[in-house]
Scaffold this motif. Structure first.
Motif, short mmCIF file in Angstrom:
data_model
loop_
_atom_site.label_atom_id
_atom_site.label_comp_id
_atom_site.label_asym_id
_atom_site.label_seq_id
_atom_site.Cartn_x
_atom_site.Cartn_y
_atom_site.Cartn_z
N ILE A 81 34.37 41.05 41.39
CA ILE A 81 33.96 40.19 42.52
C ILE A 81 32.78 40.81 43.30
O ILE A 81 32.13 40.14 44.08
N HIS A 88 28.27 41.63 35.99
CA HIS A 88 29.36 40.68 36.26
C HIS A 88 29.74 39.92 35.00
O HIS A 88 30.93 39.74 34.71
N ARG A 92 33.45 39.92 33.63
CA ARG A 92 34.18 38.65 33.70
C ARG A 92 34.58 38.20 32.29
O ARG A 92 35.67 37.68 32.08
N ILE A 142 52.12 37.40 40.71
CA ILE A 142 50.97 38.15 40.19
C ILE A 142 51.36 39.59 39.85
O ILE A 142 50.90 40.15 38.85
N THR A 241 45.96 34.17 49.10
CA THR A 241 45.37 32.85 49.17
C THR A 241 46.40 31.74 48.93
O THR A 241 46.38 30.72 49.60
N ARG A 289 27.39 37.53 51.39
CA ARG A 289 26.42 38.00 50.40
C ARG A 289 25.36 38.86 51.10
O ARG A 289 25.32 38.92 52.33
N GLY A 343 35.43 28.61 45.45
CA GLY A 343 34.13 29.20 45.13
C GLY A 343 33.37 28.31 44.15
O GLY A 343 33.81 27.20 43.82
N HIS A 347 30.96 33.46 40.33
CA HIS A 347 32.17 34.11 40.87
C HIS A 347 33.31 33.13 41.13
O HIS A 347 34.30 33.50 41.76
N CYS A 349 36.60 31.08 41.25
CA CYS A 349 37.89 31.77 41.20
C CYS A 349 38.43 31.96 39.78
O CYS A 349 38.66 30.99 39.05
C1 HEM Z 1 44.63 28.92 46.65
C2 HEM Z 1 44.38 30.05 46.08
C3 HEM Z 1 43.02 30.67 45.88
C4 HEM Z 1 41.86 30.46 46.54
C5 HEM Z 1 41.59 29.50 47.70
C6 HEM Z 1 40.86 31.35 45.95
C7 HEM Z 1 39.54 31.39 46.34
C8 HEM Z 1 38.56 32.13 45.69
C9 HEM Z 1 37.16 32.11 46.03
C10 HEM Z 1 36.54 31.29 47.17
C11 HEM Z 1 36.52 32.96 45.19
C12 HEM Z 1 35.01 33.25 45.15
C13 HEM Z 1 34.69 34.57 45.78
C14 HEM Z 1 33.21 34.83 45.84
O1 HEM Z 1 32.41 33.95 45.49
O2 HEM Z 1 32.82 35.93 46.29
C15 HEM Z 1 37.52 33.54 44.32
C16 HEM Z 1 37.28 34.48 43.34
C17 HEM Z 1 38.26 35.16 42.68
N1 HEM Z 1 39.60 34.87 42.69
FE1 HEM Z 1 40.53 33.41 43.72
N2 HEM Z 1 41.46 32.08 44.98
C18 HEM Z 1 42.78 31.72 44.90
C19 HEM Z 1 43.73 32.23 44.05
C20 HEM Z 1 43.53 33.27 43.17
C21 HEM Z 1 44.52 33.84 42.28
C22 HEM Z 1 45.95 33.33 42.13
C23 HEM Z 1 43.90 34.87 41.63
C24 HEM Z 1 44.43 35.81 40.60
C25 HEM Z 1 45.55 35.90 40.12
C26 HEM Z 1 42.54 34.95 42.07
C27 HEM Z 1 41.61 35.85 41.64
C28 HEM Z 1 40.25 35.80 41.90
C29 HEM Z 1 39.27 36.72 41.35
C30 HEM Z 1 39.56 37.91 40.43
C31 HEM Z 1 38.02 36.32 41.82
C32 HEM Z 1 36.67 36.96 41.53
C33 HEM Z 1 36.03 36.27 40.37
C34 HEM Z 1 34.63 36.80 40.08
O3 HEM Z 1 34.05 37.51 40.90
O4 HEM Z 1 34.11 36.49 39.00
N3 HEM Z 1 42.34 33.96 43.01
N4 HEM Z 1 38.75 33.01 44.65
#
Ligand code: HEM
Length: 400
Positions: A81, A88, A92, A142, A241, A289, A343, A347, A349
């Motif tokens: 992230i 990345h 990823r 998780i 989240t 950012r 997102g 990046h 999610c």
């Molecule tokens: C309602 C639940 C969730 C919301 C609202 C959410 C929201 C987001 C958002 C907004 C981002 C973008 C971050 C960025 O652009 O800097 C993101 C990335 C990410 N989320 Fe979620 N998320 C949720 C659930 C989860 C779950 C359940 C997991 C893992 C088990 C997870 C793992 C990740 C990871 C690893 C990233 C980074 C991806 C990357 O950088 O390529 N998220 N999430």
């Protein structure tokens, strides 16, 4: 030109209590907002936030994703992230191999069992949706997937809360958060050593086995720090989240009982309801950012080298993008504009499919558990955290 007087303070009650009126003023009066107290810029219109999320060359993640990290200029941990392409892309690609749609689908039974376990233990006469339910099951899911022993799983959540909590007016993580971060890292580090010696059928063992392509083209396995970091990230992103989404859902539906009734009549609309909840009150309200070059937008210049907040919580309420943006409507036309709640761009999610599955099962079971309920308003309490908004307590009275 009139200078807008609007103030947006992400470490104040205005933010913690959901600052939709402040966002509206920012979109109208200061679409490129500058906060001179904390020295950051913020974009709040849908078109600008979406474009910012896509343009990783201008809006870099490699300095971190919260204000403290981006401002400090300190090196960031090797987390997916907090990387820009091409690093990345490589990381990823690798984690996508572990986090496949099939691997997620396989968890459905386990997720259902976890959710049912907490709900069957809940007392309808004294039910706090967050403390007795929404805070408990996502971290179990998780961390079970990762391979954390059962007795440590809730501790992961308590450590995480400490890392996200902020004091009024302060960007920095309090001492207790720093300590909690160290303890979390140590626990995962020990677990990695354990699984290296004796692999099991869990994600930490999978991460030990896979190889990543490095900058020089060679292929190597992930080192202890990379796996520890990735496990901490998943443990964090995967728990907080979903907790927030389910807590927000119960408060939102209490304010819109007609929408709850639609779900009672037709469970097939639960997935659409999850999308609307993500738009209406995105658990992750903003990401931060770092501007890689000077940016000219709406007659304002953002200098190079500044933190820029991309406020998805505002973008999702932008009347320029959504018809009746300030109406909660689970049956709205979702093709109108991109929902940025998970997102957007490289990046976007990684856990989106898991999050949607968990939230849908949770809402389905809540519809059974409390088809009619009332919020106990004097017990409602919000969290005070960085990046996310949501509830610490949502006490309800189940109406029989
Ligand atoms: C309602 C639940 C969730 C919301 C609202 C959410 C929201 C987001 C958002 C907004 C981002 C973008 C971050 C960025 O652009 O800097 C993101 C990335 C990410 N989320 Fe979620 N998320 C949720 C659930 C989860 C779950 C359940 C997991 C893992 C088990 C997870 C793992 C990740 C990871 C690893 C990233 C980074 C991806 C990357 O950088 O390529 N998220 N999430």
């Amino acid at each position: 030109m009139t200078i807008s007087q609007v103030v947006f303070d992400p470490f104040s009650d205005d933010f913690f209590n959901a600052p939709y009126e402040t966002y509206r003023r920012m979109r109208d009066e200061a679409p490129v907002y500058y906060n001179n107290e904390y020295d950051f810029y913020a974009l709040t219109r849908h078109a600008d936030v979406a474009a910012g999320l896509k343009d990783f060359a201008t809006f870099s993640s490699a300095r971190g994703i919260d204000l403290e990290m981006v401002q400090s200029g300190q090196p960031v941990p090797p987390l997916v992230i907090m990387m820009d392409p091409p690093a990345h892309r490589r990381m990823r690609g690798l984690v996508n191999k572990v986090f496949t749609p099939r691997a997620i689908q396989r968890q459905q039974q386990m997720v259902t069992e976890q959710i049912e376990r907490f709900l069957s233990a809940a007392d309808p006469a004294n039910f706090d949706v967050v403390q007795h339910f929404a805070a408990l099951f996502p971290v179990e899911v998780i961390t079970e997937m990762l391979g954390v022993p059962a007795e440590l799983r809730q501790q992961v959540r308590l450590w995480l809360d400490k890392q996200l909590e902020r004091e009024y007016g302060k960007i920095a993580m309090p001492e207790a958060g720093l300590q909690a971060g160290i303890e979390t890292g140590l626990m995962y580090y020990n677990l990695v050593q354990d699984r290296r010696a004796q692999p099991r059928d869990d994600m930490i063992s999978s991460l030990i086995a896979v190889e990543v392509e490095r900058e020089d083209g060679t292929k190597t396995k992930l080192d202890d720090l990379e796996i520890t970091g990735f496990a901490s990230l998943l443990g964090g992103a995967g728990a907080e989240t979903v907790t927030k989404l389910v807590g927000n859902a119960v408060v939102t539906f209490a304010e819109h009982p007609d929408q709850w009734q639609i779900l009672l009549d037709d469970r097939g609309k639960i997935p659409a309801a999850i999308e609307e909840l993500l738009r209406w009150e995105a658990p992750a309200q903003y990401v931060v950012r770092y501007s890689m070059k000077e940016i000219e937008l709406h007659g304002t210049t953002i200098p190079a080298g500044k933190p820029v907040m991309l406020v998805v919580g505002s973008a999702n309420r932008d009347e320029r993008a959504f018809t009746d943006a300030n109406t909660f409507d689970i049956e709205r036309d979702r093709s109108e504009a991109q929902n940025l709640g998970m997102g957007y761009g490289v990046h976007s999610c990684l856990g989106a499919a898991l999050a949607r599955m968990e939230s849908a099962i949770a809402i389905d079971k809540l519809l059974d558990f409390m088809p009619r309920y009332e919020i106990q308003h004097d017990g409602l309490k919000r969290v005070a955290m960085t990046n996310v908004i949501g509830w610490h307590n949502v006490p309800v009275r189940v109406v029989r």
